[in-house]
Design a protein around this motif. Structure first.
Motif, short mmCIF file in Angstrom:
data_model
loop_
_atom_site.label_atom_id
_atom_site.label_comp_id
_atom_site.label_asym_id
_atom_site.label_seq_id
_atom_site.Cartn_x
_atom_site.Cartn_y
_atom_site.Cartn_z
N ILE A 155 34.68 -37.32 -13.24
CA ILE A 155 34.45 -36.88 -14.80
C ILE A 155 35.64 -36.35 -15.51
CG2 ILE A 155 32.92 -35.39 -16.25
CD1 ILE A 155 30.83 -35.33 -13.83
N GLY A 156 36.59 -35.64 -14.92
CA GLY A 156 37.59 -35.14 -15.60
C GLY A 156 38.47 -36.12 -16.09
N SER A 157 38.54 -37.35 -15.44
CA SER A 157 39.37 -38.40 -15.63
C SER A 157 38.92 -39.14 -16.87
CB SER A 157 39.67 -39.38 -14.32
OG SER A 157 38.71 -39.86 -13.93
N ILE A 158 37.45 -39.36 -16.92
CA ILE A 158 36.91 -40.07 -18.11
C ILE A 158 37.02 -39.21 -19.55
CG2 ILE A 158 34.65 -40.94 -19.21
CD1 ILE A 158 33.70 -41.07 -16.01
N VAL A 159 37.07 -37.75 -19.12
CA VAL A 159 37.13 -37.16 -20.40
C VAL A 159 38.67 -37.30 -21.05
CG1 VAL A 159 37.63 -34.75 -21.34
CG2 VAL A 159 35.51 -35.33 -19.81
N ALA A 160 39.65 -37.34 -19.89
CA ALA A 160 41.08 -37.62 -20.13
C ALA A 160 41.41 -38.78 -20.89
CB ALA A 160 41.83 -37.56 -18.99
N GLU A 161 40.70 -40.07 -20.37
CA GLU A 161 40.84 -41.17 -21.31
C GLU A 161 40.33 -41.15 -22.58
OE1 GLU A 161 40.29 -44.13 -17.16
OE2 GLU A 161 38.47 -43.62 -18.58
N ARG A 162 39.21 -40.52 -22.77
CA ARG A 162 38.63 -40.27 -24.13
C ARG A 162 39.48 -39.74 -24.95
NH1 ARG A 162 36.04 -43.50 -21.11
NH2 ARG A 162 33.55 -43.79 -21.46
N ALA A 163 39.90 -38.63 -24.55
CA ALA A 163 40.95 -37.82 -25.40
C ALA A 163 42.11 -38.24 -25.54
CB ALA A 163 41.04 -36.48 -24.45
N ILE A 164 42.70 -39.33 -24.68
CA ILE A 164 44.01 -39.98 -25.17
C ILE A 164 43.71 -40.92 -26.08
CG2 ILE A 164 45.54 -41.84 -24.17
CD1 ILE A 164 45.22 -40.10 -21.47
N GLY A 165 42.39 -41.35 -25.92
CA GLY A 165 41.94 -42.50 -27.47
C GLY A 165 41.68 -41.64 -28.49
N LEU A 166 41.61 -40.40 -28.49
CA LEU A 166 41.52 -39.65 -29.63
C LEU A 166 42.82 -38.96 -30.21
CD1 LEU A 166 38.32 -37.50 -28.71
CD2 LEU A 166 38.73 -39.15 -30.58
N LYS A 167 43.85 -39.69 -29.51
CA LYS A 167 45.25 -39.26 -29.94
C LYS A 167 45.48 -37.68 -29.33
CE LYS A 167 46.05 -43.36 -31.66
NZ LYS A 167 45.71 -44.11 -30.70
N MET A 168 44.92 -37.17 -28.22
CA MET A 168 45.19 -35.91 -27.91
C MET A 168 46.37 -36.05 -26.88
SD MET A 168 41.72 -33.95 -27.60
CE MET A 168 42.03 -32.22 -27.80
N LYS A 169 47.04 -34.95 -26.68
CA LYS A 169 48.11 -34.84 -25.68
C LYS A 169 47.26 -34.26 -24.23
CE LYS A 169 52.01 -33.67 -23.27
NZ LYS A 169 52.54 -34.40 -22.37
N VAL A 170 47.30 -34.63 -23.20
CA VAL A 170 46.34 -34.22 -22.28
C VAL A 170 47.26 -33.84 -21.11
CG1 VAL A 170 44.51 -34.78 -20.55
CG2 VAL A 170 44.48 -35.99 -22.99
N ILE A 171 46.93 -32.50 -20.41
CA ILE A 171 47.64 -32.00 -19.37
C ILE A 171 46.42 -31.51 -18.62
CG2 ILE A 171 49.72 -31.28 -20.58
CD1 ILE A 171 48.42 -28.26 -20.83
N ALA A 172 46.64 -31.86 -17.30
CA ALA A 172 45.77 -31.50 -16.16
C ALA A 172 46.09 -30.85 -15.05
CB ALA A 172 45.08 -32.98 -15.56
N TYR A 173 45.19 -29.88 -14.70
CA TYR A 173 45.45 -28.95 -13.39
C TYR A 173 44.27 -29.51 -12.17
CZ TYR A 173 45.05 -25.20 -10.17
OH TYR A 173 44.99 -24.72 -8.91
N ASP A 174 44.92 -30.01 -11.23
CA ASP A 174 43.95 -30.50 -10.21
C ASP A 174 44.99 -30.64 -8.85
OD1 ASP A 174 42.42 -31.93 -8.28
OD2 ASP A 174 41.55 -32.94 -9.55
N PRO A 175 44.78 -29.79 -7.97
CA PRO A 175 45.66 -29.93 -6.81
C PRO A 175 45.67 -31.08 -6.14
CG PRO A 175 44.52 -27.72 -6.59
CD PRO A 175 43.84 -28.58 -7.91
N PHE A 176 44.52 -31.82 -6.27
CA PHE A 176 44.32 -33.02 -5.72
C PHE A 176 44.65 -34.25 -6.26
CE2 PHE A 176 41.50 -30.08 -3.47
CZ PHE A 176 41.92 -30.14 -2.27
N LEU A 177 45.12 -34.16 -7.44
CA LEU A 177 45.44 -35.22 -8.37
C LEU A 177 46.86 -35.70 -8.08
CD1 LEU A 177 44.88 -36.94 -10.85
CD2 LEU A 177 46.14 -35.20 -12.42
#
Length: 529
Positions: A155-177
């Protein structure tokens, strides 16, 4: 052979009913039955399959009456309404549909972010009350803001894609990424401290585990940027609600949008009533499309299992045939425990997992064993993971999994070696199954030990110096912690040593902190199996 019979005890899409019928399965569609535990218990004995959503509670009493039940299918991800240990003990497969509502949940998080940025609920109420308070609702733009995502899985990665489409800067914390997956998504992988300091908006997309509970604690909230806005459409309990209310009252946090709460249904909550809070009643998966998707998925999965024995998205069993089960079972337990051992010790992102099967175990169905090992490895961070979904979750996070088989080369006729490579180190653990069927650890980081897995253990790495055992045992004794078994190993006299200690019950953090102060001790970790 008579056709399998499935009971649907919750409101499921008519299309799902049709799938069962088309596959030749007899269906009894009683959408209101799940609310009546006694009625359900009275008739459940007649069915091979039970398809549910969240209203049906599958208790030990119902399972006791379910004499013919082979599979329970949950349309959706959460299976907390099913007593999984009781179902497993009866050999009933429990399936869920982990990916059917991902897009809907991600879209809800994005909608909540907009509602928060532009104060839409409050502005709507005010306008409909005839107030026209144009100057009161001064929102913020989302463009060019930094979105911090805690948990960048499905789910987090779908939010990331949408947010990038909204011209946001996306940072993520996930030890498994993995860094490669982060690059593919176009997000910057960061540590939690960095995310807290930089994010204008923070959205959570992680399961609730011991490690993620109150990931946004009072202490973490204090490290956030003044004016941050927080969105939680994942699980209640990821954010300390009382601490968040205090941060909202002080003005440090500018707003919060919550779809999930510690207690649900939430009739009252610390966040309620604050002017800068938006709340919805756990609507994350509530769209027509999502409900249709999960219903169709569960009908397909259950039909495949009842008619062909194929298992997918089972939360309590890997896909293995009846013939393989007796030989495989102890090795599945060993693989899962070796994975869990490594997972509980892993603090940083996992890059790859290498599993070597040696001797007789190399001739078994190693895919099921690898799934069990990976599920054990990832479960400390990802509670919802199961032995079936583990490989795809690992792949999604860019974790490379390698398997090797070879002839027996030492004193044991069957060995499994699990090596986990993280961004900072490599750790190996080796295990076997003895004639009594009990899985054991026989080596850690190349040091020989001999220990059975136990519900509560302490793992210590230290320099091999006289006096350690006496001090360690003394500290535990003084704290009233009873030692059940004590396994030791070292690479050479005066070199590196390992202790794996079984204790009765949980060990207080204060005791572990005291053990850490013993001279020569490098690492102390509590373990649960």
């Amino acid at each position: 052979m008579p056709a399998p019979k499935v009971l649907i005890s919750d409101a499921l899409s008519p299309a799902a009913v049709q799938i069962f019928k088309d596959r030749g399965i007899e269906v009894d569609f009683q959408p209101d039955l799940g609310k009546d535990k006694d009625k359900l218990a009275a008739i459940i004995g007649n069915y091979d399959g039970l398809a549910i959503r969240s209203a049906t509670k599958v208790t030990p009493k119902i399972l006791e009456a379910a004499k013919a039940l082979k599979v329970i299918g949950r349309a959706g991800i959460g299976v907390d309404n099913v007593d999984i240990p009781a179902a497993t003990a009866k050999g009933i497969i429990v399936m869920n549909t982990p990916f059917g509502n991902s897009i809907t949940t991600a879209e809800h998080a994005v909608a909540m972010m907009f509602a928060l940025a532009r104060e839409i609920p409050a502005a709507d109420a005010s306008t409909q009350a005839g107030k026209w308070e144009k100057n009161r609702f001064m929102g913020v733009e989302i463009t060019a803001k930094t979105l911090g995502i805690i948990g960048c899985g499905n789910i987090g990665s779908i939010v990331a894609e949408r947010a990038i489409g909204l011209k946001m800067k996306v940072i993520a914390y996930d030890p498994f990424l993995s860094p490669e997956r982060a690059l593919d998504l176009g997000v910057e992988k960061v540590e939690l401290e960095d995310l807290l300091a930089r994010a204008d908006f923070i959205t959570l997309h992680t399961p609730l585990t011991e490690k993620t509970k109150n990931v946004l604690s009072a202490e973490a909230l204090a490290k956030t940027k003044k004016g941050v806005r927080i969105i939680n459409c994942a699980r209640g309990g990821l954010v300390d609600e009382v601490a968040l209310r205090a941060a909202l009252d002080s003005g440090h946090v500018a707003g919060a949008a919550f779809d999930v709460f510690v207690e649900e249904p939430a009739k009252e909550n610390p966040l309620f009533g604050h002017p800068n809070v938006v709340c919805t009643p756990h609507l994350g998966a509530a769209t027509t499309e999502a409900q249709e998707n999960v219903a169709l998925q569960v009908a397909e999965q259950m039909s495949e299992y009842l008619l062909r024995g194929a298992i997918s998205n089972a939360v309590n069993f890997p896909s293995i045939t009846a013939e393989e089960a007796p030989k495989l079972k102890p090795f599945i337990a060993l693989a899962e425990n070796l994975g869990s051992f490594a997972g509980q010790l892993t603090e940083t992102g996992i890059k790859s997992v290498h599993i070597t099967y040696e001797g007789t175990v190399a001739g078994l169905k190693i895919k099921a064993l690898t799934s069990a090992a990976v599920a054990g490895l990832l479960r400390p961070m990802l509670a919802d993971i199961n032995v079936v979904s583990a490989p795809s979750v690992a792949k999604e996070r860019g974790i490379v999994i390698e398997e090797t088989t070879r002839e027996a080369q030492g004193e044991h006729d069957a060995l499994i070696t699990l090596t986990v490579v993280t961004e900072k180190q490599e750790r190996s653990v080796v295990g076997t199954v003895f004639a009594d069927g009990a899985p054991r650890i026989v080596a850690i980081k190349g040091i020989k030990v001999d220990a059975e897995f136990a519900p509560s253990m302490i793992y210590v790495t230290n320099e091999d110096k006289p006096g350690f055992i006496g001090r360690f045992a003394g500290l535990l004794g003084d704290a009233g912690v009873n030692i059940a078994t004590f396994a030791l190993g070292r690479d050479r006299q005066g070199g590196s040593a390992i202790a794996l200690v079984e204790v009765d019950g949980a060990v207080p953090d204060s005791v572990l902190a005291s053990v850490q102060t013993i001279p020569g001790v490098k690492q102390v970790k509590p373990l649960k199996f």
